[in-house]
Write a protein that holds these residues in place. Structure first.
Motif, PDB file in Angstrom:
ATOM      1  N   SER A  84      29.072  97.599 168.811  1.00  0.00           N
ATOM      2  CA  SER A  84      30.059  96.507 168.802  1.00  0.00           C
ATOM      3  C   SER A  84      31.013  96.524 169.991  1.00  0.00           C
ATOM      4  CB  SER A  84      30.874  96.526 167.504  1.00  0.00           C
ATOM      5  OG  SER A  84      30.043  96.331 166.405  1.00  0.00           O
ATOM      6  N   THR A 119      27.220  90.866 164.288  1.00  0.00           N
ATOM      7  CA  THR A 119      28.214  91.732 164.940  1.00  0.00           C
ATOM      8  C   THR A 119      29.562  91.015 164.956  1.00  0.00           C
ATOM      9  OG1 THR A 119      26.436  92.620 166.282  1.00  0.00           O
ATOM     10  CG2 THR A 119      28.646  93.094 167.036  1.00  0.00           C
ATOM     11  N   LYS A 120      29.497  89.692 165.019  1.00  0.00           N
ATOM     12  CA  LYS A 120      30.733  88.891 165.103  1.00  0.00           C
ATOM     13  C   LYS A 120      31.503  88.811 163.784  1.00  0.00           C
ATOM     14  CE  LYS A 120      28.640  85.367 167.414  1.00  0.00           C
ATOM     15  NZ  LYS A 120      28.538  84.037 167.998  1.00  0.00           N
ATOM     16  N   HIS A 163      22.483  92.314 163.960  1.00  0.00           N
ATOM     17  CA  HIS A 163      22.139  91.717 165.244  1.00  0.00           C
ATOM     18  C   HIS A 163      23.352  90.985 165.811  1.00  0.00           C
ATOM     19  CE1 HIS A 163      18.102  93.156 164.849  1.00  0.00           C
ATOM     20  NE2 HIS A 163      18.063  92.677 163.628  1.00  0.00           N
ATOM     21  N   GLN A 164      23.077  90.293 166.896  1.00  0.00           N
ATOM     22  CA  GLN A 164      24.157  89.684 167.664  1.00  0.00           C
ATOM     23  C   GLN A 164      25.160  88.888 166.812  1.00  0.00           C
ATOM     24  OE1 GLN A 164      22.514  86.993 170.431  1.00  0.00           O
ATOM     25  NE2 GLN A 164      24.360  86.889 171.684  1.00  0.00           N
ATOM     26  N   TRP A 165      24.625  87.979 165.963  1.00  0.00           N
ATOM     27  CA  TRP A 165      25.521  87.112 165.205  1.00  0.00           C
ATOM     28  C   TRP A 165      26.363  87.884 164.223  1.00  0.00           C
ATOM     29  CZ3 TRP A 165      26.813  82.054 165.428  1.00  0.00           C
ATOM     30  CH2 TRP A 165      26.042  81.242 166.262  1.00  0.00           C
ATOM     31  N   GLU A 175      29.150  94.835 172.599  1.00  0.00           N
ATOM     32  CA  GLU A 175      28.660  93.478 172.347  1.00  0.00           C
ATOM     33  C   GLU A 175      29.768  92.470 172.083  1.00  0.00           C
ATOM     34  OE1 GLU A 175      25.217  93.196 169.880  1.00  0.00           O
ATOM     35  OE2 GLU A 175      24.314  94.977 170.791  1.00  0.00           O
ATOM     36  N   ILE A 176      30.839  92.910 171.429  1.00  0.00           N
ATOM     37  CA  ILE A 176      31.924  91.938 171.212  1.00  0.00           C
ATOM     38  C   ILE A 176      33.249  92.409 171.792  1.00  0.00           C
ATOM     39  CG2 ILE A 176      30.983  90.755 169.168  1.00  0.00           C
ATOM     40  CD1 ILE A 176      32.798  92.621 167.472  1.00  0.00           C
ATOM     41  N   ARG A 183      17.899 100.592 166.617  1.00  0.00           N
ATOM     42  CA  ARG A 183      19.319 100.225 166.553  1.00  0.00           C
ATOM     43  C   ARG A 183      20.115 101.216 167.407  1.00  0.00           C
ATOM     44  NH1 ARG A 183      19.099  96.086 166.835  1.00  0.00           N
ATOM     45  NH2 ARG A 183      21.296  95.758 166.367  1.00  0.00           N
ATOM     46  N   ASN A 218      27.433  97.057 163.660  1.00  0.00           N
ATOM     47  CA  ASN A 218      26.612  97.395 164.811  1.00  0.00           C
ATOM     48  C   ASN A 218      27.322  98.503 165.580  1.00  0.00           C
ATOM     49  OD1 ASN A 218      25.342  97.427 167.296  1.00  0.00           O
ATOM     50  ND2 ASN A 218      25.300  95.195 167.524  1.00  0.00           N
TER      51      ASN A 218
END
Ligand code: BDP
Length: 677
Positions: free
Chosen positions: A239, A206-207, A202-204, A242-243, A286, A236
């Motif tokens: 990515s 991915t970092k 998930h979002q976190w 998202e990042i 996903r 992810n």
């Protein structure tokens, strides 16, 4: 007392012949400074001194360790050319020198030395003679991996033993002591790779690929490195969006490919021996390449290309199916999905991609056939995925020793290349000559003091590692090793716990969903009975029970055609209602309740009988365990007794719900006149 040391408890050996034999060692001779070898030295001295109750140091002989040609004369003298060339990269040799009594552990790599030391410690702690050792062992599988399903907030998807030992409060844990102890446990059972975060990224998480987290990930990698274990990350697929600030994650888009190349360079700058990426894409919501009309080969190859310069690999999961299907459409069959998606792509994957395939076509049910995808792709690397965490097998509240199930899977004959094409020969790479292959499994540990919630569930983690190292070991041998190392060598205790473990899978199967049909569990959390919980839902998980019969027709002749994904005899066996083994009958066929099984019983009577017997057998587990009071620490004994009592009570709930359901559906009385609600 708590189970924290698990199978590395190194119980004190009571005075007698063995102590005399083991106490002859006055020291460890090791000349190499490599950190993995130093871990081995530390473990050996810790183990021996705990077992003997004193520091090693008074005897007449030594234990020498080292790599061949690594500078330790004792090692070089002990092993001739023949032995050296028989020992592969992570393998080891151990010998007892008859003149001096010295034990010598030699290997071609530092990891091999560590595995050799753990092997030696296992011999000590299972009280075997070390007077005339002459051992050569090589791991059968190249990748022996564990998958954590841990989330950065400290929760664990399908975790039943507390919180994550890796993460808390959206950070990587500061104090890595527990992670180090986990690394010891994994290495001691023979494992060499780990992915530390959930496949649902998930979002976190991915970092993790950013500089905010990479230094911390590198700290964790460092701990595992000192035990010969490579670190992987689940990533992810989206990515770059998202990042990365890109507007697409299309695998054929040059900017996306460049983004991943740069990312890989950053990851390898932080962790030079990084293992690679584990990917769940286009699965259960996903993201993945389907969004861009690309396929799984496009998606995985893009990542593989980025990792290739560093020797990294992409492990791409095949758990791909439609999780939003129309349950009214009887022809859609989730069991077919992995094969239908991936088989046509054979030959298109880069050589540093491995497809990770679940052991069965559905999802880790107590009984499923073996996935027909394994072995069906001759020119594609594959590895098998097991689930150690007991999502569908009692969630570490019920006892379910899974090694016998895994053994059945590994021994299964696929006929992929005619006879002799067992699953174990496919996943070890030998059948199709794959360069990369192996085992993966979802971990069952958390921060509970005994790691696995149910103490006896430790045997599954240990057993998984041992099987990955050598799939020829028997379930009994593995269980017995685990019992002796963890609980001590009292002979009554060993035989009672061994029989409990060995019967536990069949007991659990007896009182849960019958004859391979699966899925009669509560939706979402998957604990406890719910006869129709998944019957009218979008997940593809149906049993089709009505007043006439039950089961899923997966034949080619009249059903979904799934049976035709099998080769040779397997197709004939599963396609035919007469030949299909009883335990899988309802997976492959829809039959009337009065259908007579090979056992001679009707389906309905089989259901009643197994459910009554299952409860009785679960109750017997509590009695067996009670007979062991006093032969181990009181706390440990009480803890397991509590879980077994819960299991026995919960088994009744299962029995009553399943039996009542089928009684009401079929209207057929129990031939033995027992009370059904
Ligand atoms: C299922 C689990 C789900 C996982 C999924 C997977 O219920 O939590 O995310 O498998 O393997 O068994 O990806």
């Amino acid at each position: 007392q708590t189970g924290y040391q698990a199978w590395l408890e190194y119980h004190r050996i009571t005075p007698g012949e063995l102590v005399e034999q083991y106490a002859v060692y006055s020291g460890i001779v090791c000349t190499e400074k490599d950190e993995v070898i130093q871990s081995a030295v530390l473990e050996l001295s810790r183990g021996i001194s705990k077992m003997l109750g004193k520091e090693i140091g008074e005897g007449r002989a030594v234990i020498a360790l080292g790599t061949f040609g690594g500078g330790n004369e004792l090692v070089d003298r002990a092993f001739g050319e023949e032995t050296r060339s028989a020992v592969v990269h992570e393998g080891f040799a151990i010998t007892t020198d008859q003149a001096s009594g010295n034990i010598v552990v030699g290997a071609s790599s530092a990891s091999g030395v560590l595995y050799g030391v753990f092997h030696l410690l296992r011999l000590f702690s299972t009280h075997q003679s070390v007077k005339a050792l002459d051992v050569i062992e090589n791991p059968v599988n190249m990748l022996r991996m564990i998958n954590q399903w841990d989330n950065i907030d400290g929760s664990i998807e399908r975790g039943y033993a507390g919180k994550s030992i890796f993460f808390e409060n959206n950070r990587i844990t500061e104090d890595l002591t527990r992670v180090r102890d986990y690394a010891r446990l994994l290495a001691s059972s023979g494992l060499n790779a780990i992915s530390i975060n959930n496949v649902n990224v998930h979002q976190w998480e991915t970092k993790f690929l950013t500089e905010e987290y990479l230094p911390d990930v590198a700290r964790v990698a460092g701990v595992f490195r000192s035990y010969g274990i490579k670190l992987f990350l689940s990533v992810n697929y989206a990515s770059p969006l998202e990042i990365g600030g890109l507007s697409t994650a299309d695998p054929l888009d040059p900017a996306v490919r460049e983004w991943w190349r740069v990312k890989a360079a950053e990851v390898y700058a932080a962790i030079p021996d990084f293992g690679g990426f584990l990917v769940k894409a286009d699965s259960e919501n996903r993201p993945g390449p389907f969004t861009y009309d690309r396929d799984h080969a496009d998606g995985s190859n893009m990542l593989a290309e980025a990792l290739k310069p560093y020797g990294g690999i992409v492990i791409w999961r095949c758990f791909v199916y439609n999780c939003k299907q129309d349950w009214r459409d009887r022809a859609t069959d989730r069991a077919r999905a992995a094969y239908d998606h991936f088989k046509p792509l054979d030959g298109r994957f880069m050589d540093n991609v491995i497809l990770q395939v679940k052991n069965g076509p559905m999802d880790f049910q107590v009984r499923e056939p073996v996935s027909p995808l394994i072995g069906a792709m001759e020119t594609t690397n594959q590895m098998i995925e097991f689930q150690i965490t007991q999502e569908y097998t009692g969630q570490q509240r019920h006892l379910c020793y899974l090694v016998p199930q895994w053994k059945e899977v590994l021994d299964f004959e696929t006929y992929a290349k005619g006879e002799g094409s067992s699953i174990k020969r496919i996943v070890d790479g030998s059948l199709h000559g794959n360069r990369l292959s192996g085992f993966a499994a979802v971990s069952n540990i958390g921060n509970d003091v005994n790691w696995t919630g149910h103490l006896l569930a430790q045997a599954n983690l240990y057993g998984y590692g041992r099987l990955a190292w050598n799939p020829e070991l028997s379930a009994e041998e593995i269980a017995e090793e685990w019992i002796r190392m963890t609980l001590g060598g009292d002979e009554k205790l060993v035989s009672v716990v061994l029989s409990m473990l060995m019967h536990s899978w069949s007991i659990y199967e007896a009182y849960t969903s019958p004859l391979g049909v699966g899925w009669m569990v509560n939706p979402d959390h998957h604990y406890g009975p719910n006869v129709d919980g998944y019957e009218y839902s979008k997940w593809g998980t149906y049993h089709f029970a009505d007043c006439h019969g039950i089961g899923v027709d997966r034949t080619k002749a009249t059903g979904t055609g799934y049976a035709a994904q099998y080769k040779g005899n397997n197709y004939d066996t599963y396609e035919s209602v007469e030949n299909c083994p009883d335990e899988l009958l309802l997976f492959f066929h829809h039959v009337p309740y009065t259908h007579v099984l090979h056992s001679g019983q009707t389906v309905i009577q089989h259901i009643y009988n197994t459910h009554f017997e299952g409860v009785e057998r679960a109750e017997q587990l509590t009695a067996k365990w009670a007979s062991l009071e006093g032969s181990m620490g009181e706390l440990v004994h009480m803890h397991v007794a509590d879980r077994l009592a819960e299991q026995a009570a919960h088994a009744k709930e299962w029995r009553d719900m399943i039996n009542t359901y089928f009684f009401r559906k079929s209207g057929i009385e129990d031939a033995m006149g027992r009370k059904i609600y």
